[in-house]
Design a protein around this motif. Structure first.
Motif, PDB file in Angstrom:
ATOM      1  N   ARG A  10      39.954  40.826  31.907  1.00 16.98           N
ATOM      2  CA  ARG A  10      39.023  39.591  32.140  1.00 16.98           C
ATOM      3  C   ARG A  10      39.183  38.570  30.989  1.00 16.98           C
ATOM      4  N   ALA A  11      39.437  39.036  29.749  1.00 19.92           N
ATOM      5  CA  ALA A  11      39.814  38.048  28.737  1.00 19.92           C
ATOM      6  C   ALA A  11      41.087  37.317  28.748  1.00 19.92           C
ATOM      7  N   LEU A  12      42.049  38.015  29.154  1.00 20.26           N
ATOM      8  CA  LEU A  12      43.438  37.306  29.468  1.00 20.26           C
ATOM      9  C   LEU A  12      43.427  36.496  30.750  1.00 20.26           C
ATOM     10  N   GLY A  13      42.361  36.802  31.637  1.00 23.42           N
ATOM     11  CA  GLY A  13      42.443  36.253  32.858  1.00 23.42           C
ATOM     12  C   GLY A  13      41.850  34.726  32.748  1.00 23.42           C
ATOM     13  N   LEU A  48      41.114  47.192  37.139  1.00 25.17           N
ATOM     14  CA  LEU A  48      40.249  46.365  38.057  1.00 25.17           C
ATOM     15  C   LEU A  48      40.769  46.995  39.335  1.00 25.17           C
ATOM     16  N   PRO A  49      40.020  46.623  40.287  1.00 24.40           N
ATOM     17  CA  PRO A  49      40.082  47.135  41.766  1.00 24.40           C
ATOM     18  C   PRO A  49      41.018  45.929  42.350  1.00 24.40           C
ATOM     19  N   LEU A  71      36.349  42.243  44.810  1.00 22.75           N
ATOM     20  CA  LEU A  71      35.270  42.477  44.243  1.00 22.75           C
ATOM     21  C   LEU A  71      34.752  43.690  45.078  1.00 22.75           C
ATOM     22  N   PRO A  72      34.340  44.852  44.629  1.00 20.66           N
ATOM     23  CA  PRO A  72      33.588  45.817  45.479  1.00 20.66           C
ATOM     24  C   PRO A  72      32.175  45.144  45.846  1.00 20.66           C
ATOM     25  N   HIS A  73      31.986  45.348  47.020  1.00 16.73           N
ATOM     26  CA  HIS A  73      30.472  44.665  47.434  1.00 16.73           C
ATOM     27  C   HIS A  73      29.643  45.731  48.646  1.00 16.73           C
ATOM     28  N   ALA A 132      30.838  36.277  37.536  1.00 18.73           N
ATOM     29  CA  ALA A 132      30.509  37.644  36.445  1.00 18.73           C
ATOM     30  C   ALA A 132      31.724  38.588  36.506  1.00 18.73           C
ATOM     31  N   PHE A 133      32.247  38.853  37.770  1.00 19.73           N
ATOM     32  CA  PHE A 133      33.295  39.900  37.745  1.00 19.73           C
ATOM     33  C   PHE A 133      34.626  39.472  37.282  1.00 19.73           C
ATOM     34  N   TRP A 134      35.119  38.078  37.420  1.00 14.39           N
ATOM     35  CA  TRP A 134      36.144  37.761  37.032  1.00 14.39           C
ATOM     36  C   TRP A 134      36.093  36.091  36.535  1.00 14.39           C
ATOM     37  N   PRO A 135      35.678  36.074  35.311  1.00 16.17           N
ATOM     38  CA  PRO A 135      35.451  34.644  34.758  1.00 16.17           C
ATOM     39  C   PRO A 135      36.493  33.596  35.008  1.00 16.17           C
ATOM     40  N   GLY A 136      37.959  34.154  35.210  1.00 16.82           N
ATOM     41  CA  GLY A 136      39.022  33.392  35.167  1.00 16.82           C
ATOM     42  C   GLY A 136      39.059  32.497  36.534  1.00 16.82           C
TER      43      GLY A 136
END
Length: 164
Positions: A10-13, A48-49, A71-73, A132-136
Motif C-alpha cells: 500500500r505504501a509503494l502503491g 492483497l486480494p 476489494l472484498p465487499h 482506505a483499502f488502496w490509497p494509491g
C-alpha cells in the motif's frame, strides 16, 4: 505475527514511479496467474486480494482476461478502472458496460458473476472505502484526470454463452 507485505504494498502503491512499471507488472502478473491457475499473483504475493476477470470483447466477442486488485465487499468483488493513472478507462470497463456477465478466477476457483457500475452517492461511498483499502487510487485518479469507474461483481448469475 501480521504479514507486513500488505502495508508495504500500500505504501509503494502511492509512489509515482510505480506507475512507470505498469507494463512489466501486468506482464509478469498475467504469466504468474496463468501458470498457477489463479492461485498465485504478484498482488497476492504482496498479501492483497487479486482476481482474474474474464469479459467478452465488446467488438470481437472473444474472451478478454485481466488481473485486478479487488476489494472484498461481503460476497462481492469491487474493482476499479484506474488503468494505472492513464487518461482513458481500461478496455475491460467498456467490455463490462457492453456485457456485464463475467467469469472471475479467484483463489484457484472460478465463479460466474454479474457486474454493476456504481454511480452517484453509491460511487462516492465506495470510493471512500476504496481509498482506505488502496490509497494509491488517489494518485491514479489525479494522474488520469478523470473519475475512476467502480464496478461491483456479484457472484451467481451465469454468463450468457461461453466467456472463458
Amino acid at each position: 505475527m501480521r504479514n507486513p507485505l500488505p502495508a508495504l504494498a500500500r505504501a509503494l502503491g502511492t509512489r509515482p514511479w510505480l506507475m512507470k512499471l505498469a507494463a512489466a507488472v501486468v506482464w509478469a502478473d498475467a504469466r504468474l496467474h496463468r501458470v498457477s491457475r489463479g492461485r498465485v499473483s504478484l498482488v497476492g504475493i504482496a498479501g492483497l486480494p487479486s482476481l482474474r476477470l474474464t469479459t467478452r470483447g465488446r467488438r470481437s466477442g472473444l474472451p478478454r482476461d485481466n488481473n485486478l486488485l479487488y476489494l472484498p465487499h461481503g460476497g462481492d468483488f469491487v474493482v476499479t478502472g484506474s488503468n494505472w493513472g492513464r487518461q482513458r478507462d481500461p478496455g475491460w470497463t467498456f467490455n463490462l458496460r457492453a456485457d456485464p456477465h463475467v467469469t472471475v478466477l479467484v483463489r484457484g476457483g472460478t465463479v460466474n458473476a454479474t457486474a454493476r457500475e456504481l454511480t452517484g452517492a453509491e460511487h462516492e461511498a465506495m470510493w471512500r472505502e476504496l481509498l482506505a483499502f488502496w490509497p494509491g487510487y488517489a494518485m491514479e485518479r489525479a494522474g488520469a484526470g478523470r473519475e475512476l469507474p467502480i464496478f461491483v461483481l456479484t457472484p451467481g448469475d451465469p454468463p450468457t454463452g461461453e466467456v472463458g
